[in-house]
Motif scaffolding. Structure first.
Motif, PDB file in Angstrom:
ATOM      1  N   SER A 161      11.460  80.745  29.525  1.00 32.87           N
ATOM      2  CA  SER A 161      12.191  79.752  30.322  1.00 32.87           C
ATOM      3  C   SER A 161      11.778  78.312  30.063  1.00 32.87           C
ATOM      4  N   GLY A 162      10.607  78.100  29.463  1.00 33.86           N
ATOM      5  CA  GLY A 162      10.130  76.738  29.266  1.00 33.86           C
ATOM      6  C   GLY A 162       9.457  76.151  30.482  1.00 33.86           C
ATOM      7  N   VAL A 163       9.219  76.959  31.501  1.00 38.21           N
ATOM      8  CA  VAL A 163       8.533  76.492  32.705  1.00 38.21           C
ATOM      9  C   VAL A 163       7.054  76.252  32.387  1.00 38.21           C
ATOM     10  N   VAL A 164       6.513  75.171  32.909  1.00 35.56           N
ATOM     11  CA  VAL A 164       5.104  74.853  32.698  1.00 35.56           C
ATOM     12  C   VAL A 164       4.262  75.730  33.632  1.00 35.56           C
ATOM     13  N   PRO A 165       3.236  76.401  33.135  1.00 37.96           N
ATOM     14  CA  PRO A 165       2.401  77.243  33.996  1.00 37.96           C
ATOM     15  C   PRO A 165       1.795  76.451  35.158  1.00 37.96           C
ATOM     16  N   GLU A 166       1.646  77.128  36.292  1.00 39.75           N
ATOM     17  CA  GLU A 166       1.133  76.464  37.494  1.00 39.75           C
ATOM     18  C   GLU A 166      -0.267  75.905  37.286  1.00 39.75           C
ATOM     19  N   ASP A 167      -1.106  76.623  36.528  1.00 40.84           N
ATOM     20  CA  ASP A 167      -2.471  76.145  36.323  1.00 40.84           C
ATOM     21  C   ASP A 167      -2.504  74.860  35.509  1.00 40.84           C
ATOM     22  N   VAL A 168      -1.505  74.654  34.640  1.00 41.47           N
ATOM     23  CA  VAL A 168      -1.420  73.411  33.867  1.00 41.47           C
ATOM     24  C   VAL A 168      -1.075  72.246  34.795  1.00 41.47           C
ATOM     25  N   ILE A 169      -0.143  72.462  35.726  1.00 45.66           N
ATOM     26  CA  ILE A 169       0.216  71.421  36.695  1.00 45.66           C
ATOM     27  C   ILE A 169      -0.978  71.101  37.592  1.00 45.66           C
ATOM     28  N   ASP A 170      -1.667  72.149  38.058  1.00 50.44           N
ATOM     29  CA  ASP A 170      -2.841  71.941  38.920  1.00 50.44           C
ATOM     30  C   ASP A 170      -3.929  71.164  38.181  1.00 50.44           C
ATOM     31  N   ASN A 171      -4.124  71.482  36.907  1.00 50.16           N
ATOM     32  CA  ASN A 171      -5.137  70.784  36.129  1.00 50.16           C
ATOM     33  C   ASN A 171      -4.786  69.304  35.950  1.00 50.16           C
ATOM     34  N   LEU A 172      -3.508  68.999  35.748  1.00 52.05           N
ATOM     35  CA  LEU A 172      -3.080  67.608  35.603  1.00 52.05           C
ATOM     36  C   LEU A 172      -3.338  66.819  36.882  1.00 52.05           C
ATOM     37  N   ILE A 173      -3.078  67.438  38.024  1.00 46.89           N
ATOM     38  CA  ILE A 173      -3.335  66.762  39.304  1.00 46.89           C
ATOM     39  C   ILE A 173      -4.832  66.574  39.518  1.00 46.89           C
ATOM     40  N   ARG A 174      -5.644  67.560  39.105  1.00 42.98           N
ATOM     41  CA  ARG A 174      -7.099  67.415  39.226  1.00 42.98           C
ATOM     42  C   ARG A 174      -7.613  66.252  38.366  1.00 42.98           C
ATOM     43  N   VAL A 175      -7.051  66.101  37.184  1.00 41.39           N
ATOM     44  CA  VAL A 175      -7.444  64.988  36.316  1.00 41.39           C
ATOM     45  C   VAL A 175      -7.072  63.651  36.956  1.00 41.39           C
ATOM     46  N   CYS A 176      -5.926  63.617  37.642  1.00 42.18           N
ATOM     47  CA  CYS A 176      -5.536  62.391  38.344  1.00 42.18           C
ATOM     48  C   CYS A 176      -6.525  62.061  39.470  1.00 42.18           C
ATOM     49  N   HIS A 177      -7.165  63.069  40.043  1.00 36.55           N
ATOM     50  CA  HIS A 177      -8.184  62.843  41.071  1.00 36.55           C
ATOM     51  C   HIS A 177      -9.499  62.334  40.471  1.00 36.55           C
ATOM     52  N   SER A 178      -9.696  62.528  39.173  1.00 36.15           N
ATOM     53  CA  SER A 178     -10.980  62.194  38.555  1.00 36.15           C
ATOM     54  C   SER A 178     -11.188  60.692  38.376  1.00 36.15           C
TER      55      SER A 178
END
Length: 370
Positions: A271-288
């Motif tokens: 489907s081309g959907v981005v895995p949830e863990d990839v989205i969560d990791n991106l948000i964690r990096v934004c918190h860094s």
């Protein structure tokens, strides 16, 4: 085309070769490959799913043997084209293909289409008897898919579309005795008022999850497909009320897995959907609060081939439910998401736009209160 039910398997008997005929005298039967979207398209108005109000009104019109000009509008994959084709089958039987002219605005453009194809077809007379002897309405149906030549993206094209619709208006008046028109579009606001006033308008709703699940389970049973419950729920979630998208995705997954069971991880591959863990990791990096980490993470996302538009959609859904962000912070982020989405539609660089968005997210998370 959301609005799908079970259909029969399409097949044909192939002629045996001379060698086969001489040796066995038997013909071989081959299955004709058919997309499931077409295979399970409704054959009658009664088969249309989740459009009860539309079906109820149209059935009364069918009972009287007459139809007004129609305007179907709503999201893609909700059964608009399927419904008008089902109406034609109910009215005209096996000769329904002879009684309809179907034009799509994606490939049939220009005022010559209105003046030539539509005008000539609408002037033809039609008998009131079907080949089987049953009575049928003495008119033809012109189907203008994608809004009667109006789905354009630039102002100049939109102005041209108004000219085409004006030409259509006159054709609808002259051919009213022998022809009915059905316009199909996503946005009724793009159809000019003189056209909408001549049509009975019907809004098609997105297919709800329960109906989608019922149809997909019926198709799985008919095709012998094994599908995990979580995977089925994810297909329904991704399709967002689009029956056509859901069925197409299910068929792709079935071809990928073969006789094996479809599981949740397979959907990411198809489907081309981005895995949830990839989205969560991106948000964690934004918190860094580290620009270097953010830069390397976004570069990695782009290198892995993830769609920036898909990232936007999933980031939006994730951040809406983020409790740690206040309303003011979310408003700034979502405004930036809208700007980035427009830039991507205009052909902007995906990496630069994602960096611009993620930088705003990081600033709102780490420095909004400072």
């Amino acid at each position: 085309m959301q609005a799908f039910l079970k259909g029969g398997t399409s097949s044909f008997a192939s002629k045996p070769s001379k060698e086969t005929a001489s040796s066995s005298g038997r013909s071989q039967t081959k299955k004709k490959p058919t997309p499931w979207v077409e295979k399970y398209r409704p054959r009658s108005v009664n088969d249309v799913a989740h459009q009860d109000e539309v079906v109820a009104v149209l059935k009364k019109s069918l009972h009287g043997g007459d139809l007004p000009n129609l305007l179907f509008y709503g999201p893609p994959g909700t059964g608009k084209t399927s419904t008008i084709l089902a109406i034609a089958r109910d009215l005209f039987g096996d000769m329904f293909r002879e009684r309809i002219l179907e034009l799509n605005a994606s490939d049939e453009r220009g005022i010559n289409v209105i003046r030539a194809k539509v005008k000539n077809f609408s002037q033809l007379t039609a008998s009131g008897t079907r080949p089987d002897g049953r009575a049928c309405p003495p008119f033809r149906i012109v189907i203008l898919d994608e809004g009667g030549l109006h789905d354009f993206s630039c102002p100049d094209a939109c102005g041209h579309a108004c000219i085409l619709q004006a030409a259509l208006r006159r054709t609808m008046e002259k051919g009213s005795k022998t022809t009915r028109f059905c316009l199909i579009c996503n946005y009724v606001t793009r159809i000019i008022e003189p056209i909408t006033s001549r049509c009975a308008k019907f809004r098609f709703k997105p297919i709800i999850a329960a109906v989608l699940k019922e149809r997909l389970e019926a198709i799985c049973k008919a095709e012998g497909v094994l599908c995990d419950e979580k995977a089925l729920s994810e297909i329904i979630k991704i399709s967002e009320g689009d029956m056509r998208k859901a069925i197409t995705l299910l068929q792709s997954l079935a071809r990928l897995r073969g006789s094996e069971e479809i599981v949740l991880s397979d959907i990411v591959d198809i489907s081309g959907v981005v895995p949830e863990d990839v989205i969560d990791n991106l948000i964690r990096v934004c918190h860094s609060d580290s620009y270097d980490k953010l830069d390397s993470t976004v570069q990695e996302l782009m290198a892995e081939g993830h769609s920036a538009v898909q990232l936007l959609l999933q980031l939006h859904d994730k951040l809406v439910e983020e409790d740690k962000l206040g309303d003011n912070q979310k408003s700034v982020i979502f405004e930036k998401i809208a700007v980035v989405d427009k830039c991507l539609m205009d052909g902007a660089d995906e990496y630069l736009q994602m960096m611009a968005l993620c930088t705003v997210i990081m600033q709102q998370i780490c420095h909004a209160d400072k």
